[in-house]
Write an enzyme that holds these catalytic residues in place. Structure first.
Site, PDB file in Angstrom:
ATOM      1  N   HIS A 141       6.975   4.061  -3.651  1.00  0.00           N
ATOM      2  CA  HIS A 141       7.035   4.881  -2.443  1.00  0.00           C
ATOM      3  C   HIS A 141       6.257   6.166  -2.693  1.00  0.00           C
ATOM      4  O   HIS A 141       6.460   6.833  -3.709  1.00  0.00           O
ATOM      5  CB  HIS A 141       8.491   5.192  -2.098  1.00  0.00           C
ATOM      6  CG  HIS A 141       8.647   6.258  -1.064  1.00  0.00           C
ATOM      7  ND1 HIS A 141       8.099   6.159   0.193  1.00  0.00           N
ATOM      8  CD2 HIS A 141       9.267   7.463  -1.102  1.00  0.00           C
ATOM      9  CE1 HIS A 141       8.394   7.247   0.887  1.00  0.00           C
ATOM     10  NE2 HIS A 141       9.096   8.061   0.121  1.00  0.00           N
ATOM     11  N   HIS A 143       3.762   9.563  -0.544  1.00  0.00           N
ATOM     12  CA  HIS A 143       3.551  10.347   0.675  1.00  0.00           C
ATOM     13  C   HIS A 143       2.058  10.595   0.917  1.00  0.00           C
ATOM     14  O   HIS A 143       1.624  11.745   0.896  1.00  0.00           O
ATOM     15  CB  HIS A 143       4.267  11.705   0.563  1.00  0.00           C
ATOM     16  CG  HIS A 143       5.753  11.649   0.424  1.00  0.00           C
ATOM     17  ND1 HIS A 143       6.522  12.745   0.074  1.00  0.00           N
ATOM     18  CD2 HIS A 143       6.628  10.635   0.610  1.00  0.00           C
ATOM     19  CE1 HIS A 143       7.813  12.402   0.038  1.00  0.00           C
ATOM     20  NE2 HIS A 143       7.889  11.121   0.347  1.00  0.00           N
ATOM     21  N   GLU A 171     -12.475  -4.725   3.714  1.00  0.00           N
ATOM     22  CA  GLU A 171     -11.646  -5.379   2.689  1.00  0.00           C
ATOM     23  C   GLU A 171     -10.171  -5.472   3.093  1.00  0.00           C
ATOM     24  O   GLU A 171      -9.412  -6.248   2.499  1.00  0.00           O
ATOM     25  CB  GLU A 171     -11.763  -4.646   1.350  1.00  0.00           C
ATOM     26  CG  GLU A 171     -11.131  -3.279   1.336  1.00  0.00           C
ATOM     27  CD  GLU A 171     -10.916  -2.737  -0.094  1.00  0.00           C
ATOM     28  OE1 GLU A 171     -10.779  -1.520  -0.217  1.00  0.00           O
ATOM     29  OE2 GLU A 171     -10.880  -3.523  -1.038  1.00  0.00           O
TER      30      GLU A 171
HETATM   31  O1  2HA Z   1      11.941   9.762   0.132  1.00  0.00           O
HETATM   32  O2  2HA Z   1      10.178  10.794  -1.511  1.00  0.00           O
HETATM   33  O3  2HA Z   1      11.929  11.305  -3.896  1.00  0.00           O
HETATM   34  C1  2HA Z   1      12.392  10.646  -0.792  1.00  0.00           C
HETATM   35  C2  2HA Z   1      11.318  11.131  -1.668  1.00  0.00           C
HETATM   36  C3  2HA Z   1      11.692  12.025  -2.761  1.00  0.00           C
HETATM   37 ZN    ZN Z   2       9.669  10.058   0.396  1.00  0.00          ZN
END
Ligand code: 2HA
Ligand code: ZN
Length: 274
Positions: A141, A143, A171
């Site tokens: 995960h 950002h 691609e």
């Molecule tokens: O979604 O990204 O770890 C929570 C985060 C922090």
């Molecule tokens: Zn997060």
């Protein structure tokens, strides 16, 4: 010889550092978990703590991965620091035989817990492992800014995001022919977002979290990092093209997407095509 000499630990640390250098992990943003193979667990066991820490209930249950071990980033820890001080920033956890609790067996030497998103990661590992006969081992995960920016502009549907991303770089239909899922905005860290993400992960390798970030899964670090990287690059191209302010004058047509799928022998999700 110690934990940090073990190949899978080195590669985990490298991936965390790569994500930091991409600019995807401001402050303590993002989290990474890896489901260890039995061979890797055996290699690590001599370095586990003499006394494991207490069991912690996860609030979710996943029976198919009971008894497995995971590498995880720590809650509140910074990706930026993983390479400098891995023992403080990451941990190995063991899942109990009911599949509803974990305990730390190595790492986080100054205290702490695995990532706040561990329930989400664990449930998504359960779903992806089941869907791939155990092949998938990584949940990541992050950002990345451009895919987050797209969630302020495009309708929050799997179809709209998959089409826009496929058409942003040739691609993309080869790298994620199944498309991407989109989870509406939700409070992070809890069971609700974990379950909503799992619903998407039954079908997709990646789920966009509206106004928050991206969840990716894969069999290994290269594929999973590569998926995050490819989706974010496509999002960047989409945002750049829109930012020129001239409108979109030409793009990859649906039949051209079909032609890519035919030549590269991938199965595009047909219901996302016109
Ligand atoms: O979604 O990204 O770890 C929570 C985060 C922090
Ligand atoms: Zn997060």
């Amino acid at each position: 010889m110690g934990m940090l000499d073990i190949s899978i630990v080195k590669r985990y640390i490298r991936m965390a550092d790569d994500g930091w250098h991409q600019g995807w992990h401001e402050r303590n943003g993002g989290n990474l978990t890896y489901r260890l193979t039995p061979e890797e667990v055996a290699e690590m066991k001599p370095f586990f703590d003499a006394q494991p820490r207490p069991w912690v209930n996860m609030g979710v249950t996943g029976e198919n991965l009971a008894g497995e071990y995971f590498l995880s980033t720590g809650s509140g820890k910074y990706f930026r620091n993983v390479i400098l001080d891995p023992e403080d920033s990451i941990c190995v956890v063991e899942i109990n035989d009911k599949g509803d609790s974990y305990r730390i067996v190595w790492g986080l030497v100054n205290g702490g817990r695995p990532t706040s998103e561990f329930p989400s990661h664990y449930m998504n590992h359960c779903v992806r492992a089941k869907a791939t006969n155990g092949a998938y081992r990584v949940i990541y995960h992050a950002h990345p800014a451009n895919i987050i920016a797209m969630t302020y502009v495009l309708p929050l549907t799997d179809r709209d995001f998959s089409r826009a991303l496929w058409k942003s770089a040739t691609e993309c239909p080869v790298v994620f022919p199944g498309g991407v899922g989109v989870v509406p905005w939700m409070v992070p860290g809890g069971a609700d977002i974990a379950l909503a993400t799992c619903e998407k992960m039954k079908e997709f390798d990646a789920a966009v979290w509206a106004h928050h970030g991206l969840f990716c899964s894969g069999p290994d670090f290269d594929t999973t990092f590569g998926l995050m990287h490819t989706i974010e690059k496509a999002a960047q191209i989409h945002v750049l093209a829109c930012s020129c302010g001239q409108g979109i004058h030409q793009t990859i047509q649906d039949d051209e997407l079909r032609a890519i799928a035919r030549d590269f022998k991938v199965q595009l999700r047909e219901e996302f095509l016109d």
